[in-house]
Scaffold this motif. Sequence first.
Motif, short mmCIF file in Angstrom:
data_model
loop_
_atom_site.label_atom_id
_atom_site.label_comp_id
_atom_site.label_asym_id
_atom_site.label_seq_id
_atom_site.Cartn_x
_atom_site.Cartn_y
_atom_site.Cartn_z
N GLN A 200 0.79 -1.11 -0.11
CA GLN A 200 0.11 0.10 0.04
C GLN A 200 0.78 1.28 0.10
OE1 GLN A 200 -2.12 -1.20 3.64
NE2 GLN A 200 -4.09 -1.54 2.15
N GLN A 201 1.93 1.16 0.73
CA GLN A 201 2.75 2.43 0.80
C GLN A 201 3.35 2.66 -0.57
OE1 GLN A 201 3.42 4.70 3.31
NE2 GLN A 201 1.77 3.82 4.37
N ALA A 202 3.80 1.41 -1.07
CA ALA A 202 4.46 1.62 -2.59
C ALA A 202 3.52 2.01 -3.49
CB ALA A 202 4.97 0.08 -2.96
N LEU A 203 2.34 1.84 -3.27
CA LEU A 203 1.31 2.21 -4.38
C LEU A 203 1.17 3.52 -4.21
CD1 LEU A 203 -1.35 -0.48 -4.33
CD2 LEU A 203 0.00 0.24 -6.51
N ILE A 204 1.02 4.26 -2.96
CA ILE A 204 0.89 5.79 -2.76
C ILE A 204 2.15 6.57 -3.36
CG2 ILE A 204 1.14 7.45 -0.97
CD1 ILE A 204 -0.20 5.55 0.98
N GLN A 205 3.19 5.89 -3.55
CA GLN A 205 4.44 6.74 -4.09
C GLN A 205 4.52 6.80 -5.57
OE1 GLN A 205 8.20 5.26 -2.32
NE2 GLN A 205 7.15 4.69 -0.67
N LEU A 206 3.57 5.96 -6.18
CA LEU A 206 3.41 5.76 -7.67
C LEU A 206 2.66 7.18 -8.25
CD1 LEU A 206 2.10 2.35 -8.75
CD2 LEU A 206 4.65 3.26 -8.72
N GLU A 207 2.96 7.60 -9.28
CA GLU A 207 2.43 8.70 -9.97
C GLU A 207 0.97 8.34 -10.22
OE1 GLU A 207 0.69 11.09 -13.02
OE2 GLU A 207 1.28 9.18 -13.55
N LYS A 208 -0.03 9.31 -10.24
CA LYS A 208 -1.21 8.82 -9.96
C LYS A 208 -1.82 8.16 -11.40
CE LYS A 208 -5.82 11.44 -10.08
NZ LYS A 208 -6.55 12.66 -10.19
N ARG A 209 -1.61 8.55 -12.51
CA ARG A 209 -1.96 7.99 -13.72
C ARG A 209 -1.45 6.38 -13.64
NH1 ARG A 209 -4.41 9.47 -18.03
NH2 ARG A 209 -5.61 10.56 -16.55
N THR A 210 0.07 6.31 -13.39
CA THR A 210 0.35 4.77 -13.20
C THR A 210 -0.55 4.03 -12.11
OG1 THR A 210 2.51 5.74 -13.89
CG2 THR A 210 2.44 3.45 -12.87
N ARG A 211 -0.88 4.54 -11.22
CA ARG A 211 -1.45 3.87 -9.92
C ARG A 211 -3.06 3.55 -10.42
NH1 ARG A 211 -0.78 7.29 -6.44
NH2 ARG A 211 -2.87 8.53 -6.59
N GLU A 212 -3.35 4.39 -11.41
CA GLU A 212 -4.92 4.21 -11.83
C GLU A 212 -4.98 3.05 -12.97
OE1 GLU A 212 -6.89 8.76 -11.65
OE2 GLU A 212 -5.76 8.01 -13.39
N VAL A 213 -3.98 3.15 -13.70
CA VAL A 213 -3.74 1.93 -14.62
C VAL A 213 -3.47 0.66 -13.98
CG1 VAL A 213 -2.14 0.87 -16.17
CG2 VAL A 213 -2.77 3.58 -16.58
N LEU A 214 -2.80 0.41 -12.87
CA LEU A 214 -2.57 -0.74 -12.24
C LEU A 214 -3.95 -1.25 -11.67
CD1 LEU A 214 0.93 -0.29 -10.78
CD2 LEU A 214 0.41 -1.61 -12.86
N GLU A 215 -4.62 -0.10 -11.20
CA GLU A 215 -6.08 -0.58 -10.24
C GLU A 215 -6.93 -1.03 -11.32
OE1 GLU A 215 -7.04 3.09 -8.41
OE2 GLU A 215 -5.61 2.70 -6.56
#
Length: 264
Positions: A200-215
């Motif tokens: 969860q901490q690693a996900l928070i550090q990702l740029e927003k668009r990258t995190r959205e794509v993975l989700e």
Amino acid sequence: MSTIVINELKSESLHLLREYQKSPSADIRNQLVQLNFGLVRKEAHHWINQCTESYEDLLQVGSLGLIRAIERFDMSKGHAFSSFAIPYIRGEIQHYLRDKGSPIRIPRRWQALQHQATCVNRELQAKLHRQPTDSEVALALQIPLSEWQEIRLACRNRAPLSLDAPMRDEDEGSTCLGEIIPDPRYKSFQLAQEDQIRLQQALIQLEKRTREVLEFVFLHDLTQKETAERLGISAVTVSRRVKKGLKLLKNSMLGLPSEVDEAE
């Protein structure tokens, strides 16, 4: 609570966190727990309708997670304390519920809507000749989009998460979630609490668009093409984001240095 009061509490909390980092003491830690106890109440309130445990028990367990967050928080990392603490509080409660064997239960109304959504999905897919979006399903069910997304997530999370579950990559074949977890002992079971928090901490550090794509790809089980349509970007960009995001997560979980995730 006014903005002025909230800012004063944050300022006091940051001051105490600095003091605790310099010279840990039970007195400062207890003050920090009192100042940030609202985080525990919020998380306990979220879980109270999904388990058979009492609200007071969840508060006590969540407080242990808050204490662990206080002890491990590093101000030099630049994270907001609330964002850092919530995964610890949530992880402590989830770990407690698993140990107690309390089943996570889905409200009957949500179960009925999930059953109804199966028929709605089938009808919309036949009509639209494609997989319907969450917005279209929610509209057909006559419920808010946010509620439908919570229903989907609740039903998905009801079953244990297998680390052997495949994770698609259209260019390089498939991988599995377990490959980004360094400890091989956790096989075919839910993420261990420590790894869950780290992920969860690693996900928070990702740029927003990258995190959205993975989700979208791994949480909502959309294809990369569907994800591209949802986000209004090209399938090539989605593919790049998936590979880049997984690499960043893997390096973060293994404690390896990684390049900064910048917006494209």
